[in-house]
Write a protein that holds these residues in place. Structure first.
Motif, mmCIF file in Angstrom:
data_model
loop_
_atom_site.group_PDB
_atom_site.id
_atom_site.type_symbol
_atom_site.label_atom_id
_atom_site.label_comp_id
_atom_site.label_asym_id
_atom_site.label_seq_id
_atom_site.Cartn_x
_atom_site.Cartn_y
_atom_site.Cartn_z
ATOM 1 N N GLU A 75 -43.347 -49.517 12.169
ATOM 2 C CA GLU A 75 -42.041 -50.231 12.541
ATOM 3 C C GLU A 75 -41.240 -50.353 10.998
ATOM 4 O OE1 GLU A 75 -40.869 -51.460 16.030
ATOM 5 O OE2 GLU A 75 -41.725 -49.425 15.503
ATOM 6 N N LEU A 76 -42.178 -50.872 10.016
ATOM 7 C CA LEU A 76 -41.209 -51.119 9.049
ATOM 8 C C LEU A 76 -40.689 -49.777 8.244
ATOM 9 C CD1 LEU A 76 -43.507 -53.654 6.820
ATOM 10 C CD2 LEU A 76 -41.071 -54.038 7.707
ATOM 11 N N ALA A 77 -41.670 -49.003 8.231
ATOM 12 C CA ALA A 77 -41.134 -47.604 7.777
ATOM 13 C C ALA A 77 -39.851 -47.137 8.517
ATOM 14 C CB ALA A 77 -42.193 -46.584 7.735
ATOM 15 N N ARG A 78 -39.798 -47.287 9.799
ATOM 16 C CA ARG A 78 -38.695 -46.770 10.709
ATOM 17 C C ARG A 78 -37.479 -47.870 10.215
ATOM 18 N NH1 ARG A 78 -36.788 -47.542 15.997
ATOM 19 N NH2 ARG A 78 -38.341 -49.101 16.508
ATOM 20 N N ILE A 79 -37.729 -48.863 10.081
ATOM 21 C CA ILE A 79 -36.345 -49.667 9.871
ATOM 22 C C ILE A 79 -35.668 -49.382 8.675
ATOM 23 C CG2 ILE A 79 -37.313 -51.731 8.882
ATOM 24 C CD1 ILE A 79 -35.612 -53.472 10.578
ATOM 25 N N PHE A 80 -36.734 -49.238 7.380
ATOM 26 C CA PHE A 80 -36.105 -48.740 6.325
ATOM 27 C C PHE A 80 -35.518 -47.372 6.163
ATOM 28 C CE2 PHE A 80 -39.726 -51.831 4.464
ATOM 29 C CZ PHE A 80 -38.748 -52.654 4.190
ATOM 30 N N ALA A 81 -36.123 -46.604 7.005
ATOM 31 C CA ALA A 81 -35.587 -45.247 7.111
ATOM 32 C C ALA A 81 -34.340 -45.366 7.950
ATOM 33 C CB ALA A 81 -36.439 -44.443 7.892
ATOM 34 N N ASP A 82 -34.084 -46.103 8.667
ATOM 35 C CA ASP A 82 -32.765 -46.285 9.490
ATOM 36 C C ASP A 82 -31.788 -47.019 8.504
ATOM 37 O OD1 ASP A 82 -33.543 -45.283 11.932
ATOM 38 O OD2 ASP A 82 -34.030 -47.033 12.664
ATOM 39 N N ALA A 83 -32.140 -47.828 7.559
ATOM 40 C CA ALA A 83 -31.232 -48.363 6.588
ATOM 41 C C ALA A 83 -30.725 -47.256 5.515
ATOM 42 C CB ALA A 83 -31.855 -49.693 5.826
ATOM 43 N N GLY A 84 -31.892 -46.483 5.238
ATOM 44 C CA GLY A 84 -31.301 -45.353 4.386
ATOM 45 C C GLY A 84 -30.516 -44.407 4.889
ATOM 46 N N ARG A 85 -30.582 -43.998 6.097
ATOM 47 C CA ARG A 85 -29.815 -43.154 7.003
ATOM 48 C C ARG A 85 -28.213 -43.668 6.923
ATOM 49 N NH1 ARG A 85 -34.044 -42.884 10.608
ATOM 50 N NH2 ARG A 85 -35.222 -40.915 10.410
ATOM 51 N N ALA A 86 -28.060 -45.116 6.957
ATOM 52 C CA ALA A 86 -26.974 -45.744 6.841
ATOM 53 C C ALA A 86 -26.427 -45.795 5.298
ATOM 54 C CB ALA A 86 -26.867 -47.242 7.535
ATOM 55 N N ALA A 87 -27.046 -45.317 4.446
ATOM 56 C CA ALA A 87 -26.622 -45.455 3.127
ATOM 57 C C ALA A 87 -26.415 -47.122 2.583
ATOM 58 C CB ALA A 87 -25.373 -44.727 2.745
ATOM 59 N N VAL A 88 -27.547 -47.729 3.113
ATOM 60 C CA VAL A 88 -27.234 -49.021 2.719
ATOM 61 C C VAL A 88 -28.983 -49.471 1.838
ATOM 62 C CG1 VAL A 88 -27.581 -51.464 3.229
ATOM 63 C CG2 VAL A 88 -25.973 -49.941 4.497
ATOM 64 N N ASN A 89 -28.350 -49.970 0.543
ATOM 65 C CA ASN A 89 -29.692 -50.371 -0.444
ATOM 66 C C ASN A 89 -30.425 -51.704 0.035
ATOM 67 O OD1 ASN A 89 -31.394 -49.817 -2.446
ATOM 68 N ND2 ASN A 89 -30.383 -51.290 -3.625
ATOM 69 N N ILE A 90 -31.571 -51.791 0.261
ATOM 70 C CA ILE A 90 -32.111 -53.272 0.511
ATOM 71 C C ILE A 90 -32.461 -53.728 -0.648
ATOM 72 C CG2 ILE A 90 -34.152 -54.436 1.639
ATOM 73 C CD1 ILE A 90 -32.003 -52.669 3.514
ATOM 74 N N GLU A 91 -32.003 -54.838 -1.085
ATOM 75 C CA GLU A 91 -32.074 -55.499 -2.146
ATOM 76 C C GLU A 91 -33.273 -56.294 -2.364
ATOM 77 O OE1 GLU A 91 -30.176 -54.814 -4.760
ATOM 78 O OE2 GLU A 91 -28.556 -53.899 -3.946
ATOM 79 N N ASP A 92 -33.674 -56.872 -1.241
ATOM 80 C CA ASP A 92 -34.941 -57.665 -1.062
ATOM 81 C C ASP A 92 -35.401 -57.604 0.424
ATOM 82 O OD1 ASP A 92 -37.185 -59.267 -1.757
ATOM 83 O OD2 ASP A 92 -35.954 -60.788 -2.778
ATOM 84 N N VAL A 93 -36.600 -58.108 0.676
ATOM 85 C CA VAL A 93 -37.087 -58.352 1.857
ATOM 86 C C VAL A 93 -38.080 -59.139 2.193
ATOM 87 C CG1 VAL A 93 -39.016 -56.497 1.486
ATOM 88 C CG2 VAL A 93 -38.044 -56.938 3.792
ATOM 89 N N ARG A 94 -37.947 -59.929 3.187
ATOM 90 C CA ARG A 94 -38.994 -60.987 3.830
ATOM 91 C C ARG A 94 -39.308 -60.878 5.071
ATOM 92 N NH1 ARG A 94 -35.511 -66.231 1.305
ATOM 93 N NH2 ARG A 94 -35.587 -65.494 -0.894
#
Length: 361
Positions: free
Chosen positions: A305-324
């Motif tokens: 699930e985490l891998a999927r959400i990060f992949a979807d953020a990548g497809r949106a061309a959004v950089n995740i600055e931090d995560v909790r």
């Protein structure tokens, strides 16, 4: 640097050894517990056989109370051409070495500002120091070659060198490491005999505050025993603030509106001081942290699930600055808090909703 001797194969020593081996350095391992050295060797951190002659650099990774004795023994037998330690306190060990009358031109005190709640070689990782400050405390008498070796070590471990005097380092780590650890332990200690119903309500706030309280007490006794004065000074100042906070909260219980107003002002002053202090903590790029926007996403406790959400953020061309991740007590779900630049938050929210994620305000 072609050869190194790591004396002490705990978390820090083994992590440094793993990083050096990964960069092609031949690393020899030794420990007062031979089994621990064998474990580090089995992890690929080097060999527990002893070198036939002097190595380029000896790295002493033992508790502060044992640094001077261990260094003196290594120097007496000519174990290396240069020596450094990685203990979390610098002033005391150096003064003890001076009292022993040793030639300290080939010695440099250092401290990598990295660690984990777990200890021992099994907790070690080659990337433990990556991007972390590594303090070097040279003196006017430090040999240039030893300083260069230390800088090479920091580079091979992909850390960031910071040069400062030993006593200034000890005051600094008392502020940013040693005192906060005790404060974390004090908060966690309140939970020891708390009602089970209250403990079940623990959220991410108390988890964050008490995280480092899980560290090995024996290790921290060694650290605090080597730096008691600066830590006590800071706790004395905190005690004054606590007295002020208690007084302000008692005033809030008053039936007198004027006293309640005074109490509210006192609490607000403390909280605003906290805001300002938190604002000085460096962000991921080293400067003051940027004001990120949080996109909270409901996520199930399932593989991938985490891998999927990060992949979807990548497809949106959004950089995740931090995560909790905030876990839901007793449920197979939680909230993933994705910190992004404010302009990217609506883009990410829309993209994740489109892909079926549940966004929470």
């Amino acid at each position: 640097m072609r050869t190194a001797l790591v004396i002490g194969t705990g978390l820090i020593g083994t992590s440094a050894a793993l990083a050096l081996v990964g960069r092609g350095v031949t690393v020899y391992l030794t420990d007062h517990d031979p089994g621990q050295a064998r474990t580090a060797a089995a992890l690929g951190a080097g060999t527990d056989e002893q070198p036939e002659g002097p190595v380029d650099l000896a790295i002493v990774a033992v508790p502060p109370a044992h640094v001077a004795r261990t260094l003196a023994e290594a120097m007496d037998r000519g174990a290396a051409r240069g020596y450094l330690d990685v203990a979390s306190v610098k002033g005391g060990p150096r003064r003890e070495l001076e009292e022993r009358g040793l030639d300290l031109t080939t010695y440099l005190g250092t401290h990598p500002m990295a660690g984990r709640e777990r200890s021992g070689p099994l907790a070690a990782t080659a990337d433990l120091f990556e991007g972390r400050p590594w303090v070097l405390t040279p003196t006017p008498g430090t040999d240039t070659e030893v300083l260069n070796q230390a800088l090479e070590l920091v580079s091979l471990c992909r850390a960031v060198p910071v040069v400062m005097p030993a006593d200034a380092h000890d005051r600094a780590v008392a502020l940013v490491s040693h005192m906060p650890h005790l404060m974390s332990a004090l908060v966690a200690a309140r939970l020891e005999k708390a009602d089970d119903g209250a403990v079940r309500l623990c959220g991410q706030g108390v988890r964050d505050v008490t995280r480092v309280a899980a560290s090995d007490p024996a290790m921290w006794i060694d650290i605090l025993n080597a730096n008691p004065g600066p830590v006590a000074d800071l706790l004395s100042a905190v005690a004054v603030d606590l007295d002020d906070a208690v007084r302000a909260l008692r005033l809030l219980e008053s039936a007198d509106p004027a006293k309640r107003g005074e109490g509210a002002a006192g609490v607000e002053t403390l909280l605003r001081r906290g805001n300002k202090g938190r604002g000085r903590v460096p962000g991921k790029h080293g400067a003051a942290p940027l004001a990120y926007e949080t996109v909270a996403v409901l996520i199930s406790d399932q593989p991938g699930e985490l891998a999927r959400i990060f992949a979807d953020a990548g497809r949106a061309a959004v950089n995740i600055e931090d995560v909790r991740i905030e876990h839901a007590t007793g449920q197979q779900a939680g909230l993933v808090q994705l910190m992004v630049e404010p302009s990217a938050a609506p883009v990410l929210s829309a993209a994740l909703r489109e892909r079926g994620w549940s966004i929470r305000q």
